[in-house]
Design a protein around this motif. Structure first.
Motif, mmCIF file in Angstrom:
data_model
loop_
_atom_site.group_PDB
_atom_site.id
_atom_site.type_symbol
_atom_site.label_atom_id
_atom_site.label_comp_id
_atom_site.label_asym_id
_atom_site.label_seq_id
_atom_site.Cartn_x
_atom_site.Cartn_y
_atom_site.Cartn_z
ATOM 1 N N ARG A 1 0.831 -1.225 0.000
ATOM 2 C CA ARG A 1 0.000 0.000 0.000
ATOM 3 C C ARG A 1 0.862 1.271 0.000
ATOM 4 O O ARG A 1 0.492 2.286 -0.590
ATOM 5 C CB ARG A 1 -0.914 -0.044 1.237
ATOM 6 C CG ARG A 1 -1.647 1.238 1.561
ATOM 7 C CD ARG A 1 -2.590 1.662 0.433
ATOM 8 N NE ARG A 1 -3.267 2.922 0.738
ATOM 9 C CZ ARG A 1 -2.746 4.119 0.546
ATOM 10 N NH1 ARG A 1 -1.527 4.243 0.035
ATOM 11 N NH2 ARG A 1 -3.420 5.202 0.842
ATOM 12 N N ASN B 1 -12.542 8.568 0.380
ATOM 13 C CA ASN B 1 -11.387 9.305 -0.165
ATOM 14 C C ASN B 1 -10.583 8.404 -1.103
ATOM 15 O O ASN B 1 -10.096 7.360 -0.691
ATOM 16 C CB ASN B 1 -10.523 9.774 1.011
ATOM 17 C CG ASN B 1 -9.184 10.399 0.624
ATOM 18 O OD1 ASN B 1 -8.284 10.450 1.451
ATOM 19 N ND2 ASN B 1 -9.038 10.881 -0.591
ATOM 20 N N HIS C 1 -8.797 5.308 0.516
ATOM 21 C CA HIS C 1 -9.393 5.004 1.818
ATOM 22 C C HIS C 1 -10.908 4.946 1.650
ATOM 23 O O HIS C 1 -11.600 5.944 1.837
ATOM 24 C CB HIS C 1 -8.996 6.087 2.813
ATOM 25 C CG HIS C 1 -7.575 6.586 2.642
ATOM 26 N ND1 HIS C 1 -6.485 5.914 3.149
ATOM 27 C CD2 HIS C 1 -7.075 7.668 1.990
ATOM 28 C CE1 HIS C 1 -5.374 6.591 2.838
ATOM 29 N NE2 HIS C 1 -5.708 7.642 2.134
ATOM 30 N N GLU D 1 -7.441 15.123 1.866
ATOM 31 C CA GLU D 1 -6.535 15.058 3.012
ATOM 32 C C GLU D 1 -5.176 15.677 2.740
ATOM 33 O O GLU D 1 -4.341 15.735 3.625
ATOM 34 C CB GLU D 1 -6.350 13.597 3.454
ATOM 35 C CG GLU D 1 -5.790 12.708 2.342
ATOM 36 C CD GLU D 1 -5.465 11.301 2.798
ATOM 37 O OE1 GLU D 1 -5.658 10.990 3.982
ATOM 38 O OE2 GLU D 1 -5.008 10.513 1.950
ATOM 39 N N HIS D 2 -4.919 16.151 1.540
ATOM 40 C CA HIS D 2 -3.595 16.699 1.221
ATOM 41 C C HIS D 2 -3.535 18.212 1.353
ATOM 42 O O HIS D 2 -2.454 18.777 1.394
ATOM 43 C CB HIS D 2 -3.178 16.327 -0.214
ATOM 44 C CG HIS D 2 -2.933 14.853 -0.386
ATOM 45 N ND1 HIS D 2 -2.732 14.278 -1.620
ATOM 46 C CD2 HIS D 2 -2.863 13.848 0.506
ATOM 47 C CE1 HIS D 2 -2.552 12.974 -1.468
ATOM 48 N NE2 HIS D 2 -2.629 12.685 -0.193
ATOM 49 N N HIS E 1 -7.413 8.224 -4.142
ATOM 50 C CA HIS E 1 -6.317 8.861 -4.852
ATOM 51 C C HIS E 1 -6.341 8.336 -6.285
ATOM 52 O O HIS E 1 -6.268 7.132 -6.504
ATOM 53 C CB HIS E 1 -4.987 8.545 -4.179
ATOM 54 C CG HIS E 1 -4.927 9.051 -2.761
ATOM 55 N ND1 HIS E 1 -5.141 10.367 -2.447
ATOM 56 C CD2 HIS E 1 -4.724 8.413 -1.584
ATOM 57 C CE1 HIS E 1 -5.048 10.533 -1.136
ATOM 58 N NE2 HIS E 1 -4.802 9.362 -0.590
#
Ligand code: ZN
Length: 433
Positions: A321, A375, A370, A412-413, A377
């Motif tokens: 991961r 969320n 996630h 989250e970034h 990516h």
């Protein structure tokens, strides 16, 4: 005297680096260019941060706060006439209180160091993310970092009991009390958490610690349907009685990428399923964990599973991961960090995948993230020759579809300089960049 001399006279010769000595530092993680700035100030105390900000404010010098430099949105990118304010020497863990289950720390403490220190007290600080070895807790707070265990413990905001921060004019504001419950008016910390330095520089934090779970279980499973994956999340959460701590998902192309040479990882399961999940429970018994997985196989939510039998196997599954370096294998990549409702996720990702070939031709598409937090990516790899033209097109596609379903362009970034176009507040604050 100039910026360098003035700052040196304020906090000390050895605490301010000149532009030449910054030339060995990268401008950001994975970025080829070197850092530029008029000076890097490295204060050791809140009072020194205050003195630097007061001076810069009075002299019209722009300040870029700088933590572990592990952010992904160019939040610490500086220019030649900026002062970089690095918190790297404010790295003291001032107090760990086992009874209160709290830690008082300076902002430059590295996340991994905090966890090593609190573990001696039988405690954990549950924030966990790929940059754990370099990310600092101050940066985690200023960006409201998320990571792998949000489903159980929330984001950095949920683990922070209080902050001390310095405003642009040097004023120090503090709410460092170690209370989970404190309803005496405005909750100052929430203004600073996630504001990425636009309101002030976080200098110290009171953090909430948790008991270290006696047991940790990790499994890697595969499903042949998106619906199975969503069903699996609900099944495991229910069956594990609140101990589900990570539910990470990978689409097939990402799984193949991190389990094929030259990647070090090898596939724990067949590479032919469309979806894979890394599931972690902290505090469930092994019997309960195994029974939950057997139940899922019985319900046909998943098609195959492997359970880590040792700490080494746990680490091995997590390393798949975490192996982001594989994304650099082909040319350059365009990265997205989006939130969207689970109900829209399958259709959204299918449509993006279907439209990309006509839009930009040859590319690689990797999706992971996630699922429990909504969320994902999304990473699109293209050759250097077609970037940045492809980048503009892909952003239009990804964000356009996201807007239509009310998703978020930063889960989250954070915003940094990468996403401040079309983001009115950040754009207004940073229009000079
Ligand atoms: Zn993530």
């Amino acid at each position: 005297m100039g910026i360098l001399g003035d700052l040196r006279s304020l906090i000390g010769e050895d605490l301010v680096l000149d532009p030449e000595s910054l030339g060995t530092r990268a401008a950001g993680i994975g970025r080829p260019e070197k850092m530029v700035a008029a000076a890097m100030a490295r204060p050791k105390t809140t009072e020194q941060v205050s003195a630097i900000l007061r001076w810069c404010n009075s002299n019209g010098v722009k300040v870029v706060p700088y933590g572990g430099n592990s952010g992904l949105v160019r939040g610490t990118l500086s220019r030649a006439d900026d002062v970089v304010l690095s918190l790297e020497l404010m790295n003291r863990i001032e107090n760990i209180d086992g009874a209160q289950r709290s830690a008082l720390v300076q902002a430059g403490v590295v996340l991994q160091h905090l966890n090593d220190a609190v573990s001696e007290h039988g405690l954990i600080f549950p924030l966990d993310l790929g940059g754990r070895g370099s990310a600092t807790v101050g940066g985690n707070a200023s960006t409201n970092a998320g990571g792998n265990r949000v489903i159980r413990f929330g984001m950095m905001r949920d683990m922070t009991l209080g902050v001390e921060a310095v405003l642009a004019d040097g004023t120090i504001v503090s709410s460092l009390r170690p209370f989970i419950k404190n309803n005496t008016g405005y909750d100052l910390k929430h203004l600073f958490i996630g504001s990425e330095g636009t309101l002030g520089v976080i200098t110290r934090l009171m953090l909430r610690l948790r008991e270290r779970p006696a047991e940790s279980n990790v499994a890697f499973v595969a499903s042949d349907s998106f619906a199975g994956m969503v069903g699996m999340l609900r099944h495991m959460d229910r069956a594990l009685g609140g101990t589900l701590s990570a539910f990470e998902v990978m689409w097939n192309s990402f799984y193949r990428l991190v389990t094929s040479p030259p990647a070090i990882g090898r596939p724990p399961l067949s590479q032919d399923y469309p979806f894979y999940m890394l599931i972690e429970a902290l505090g469930a018994g092994t019997d309960q964990f195994n029974a939950a997985l057997e139940g899922a196989l019985g319900l046909e939510l998943i098609n195959d599973a492997v359970i880590a039998q040792s700490q080494t196997e746990c680490t091995g599954l997590w390393s798949l991961r975490d192996d982001m370096s594989q994304l650099n294998r082909h040319g350059v990549h365009i990265t997205f960090d989006i939130s969207l409702p689970a109900a829209d996720m399958e259709r959204y990702t299918q449509e993006v995948a279907q439209e990309l070939p006509d839009l930009i031709g040859d590319h690689q598409l990797y999706i992971f993230g996630h699922l429990g937090d909504g969320n994902l990516h999304v990473v699109v790899g293209v050759s250097l020759g077609v970037y940045p033209e492809a980048k503009a097109k892909v952003e239009q596609l990804v964000y356009g579809k996201l807007k239509a379903i009310g998703g978020s362009v930063s889960a989250e970034h954070g915003i940094g300089l990468d996403k401040n176009r079309g983001f009115p507040l950040a754009g207004a604050k940073r229009k000079s960049h």
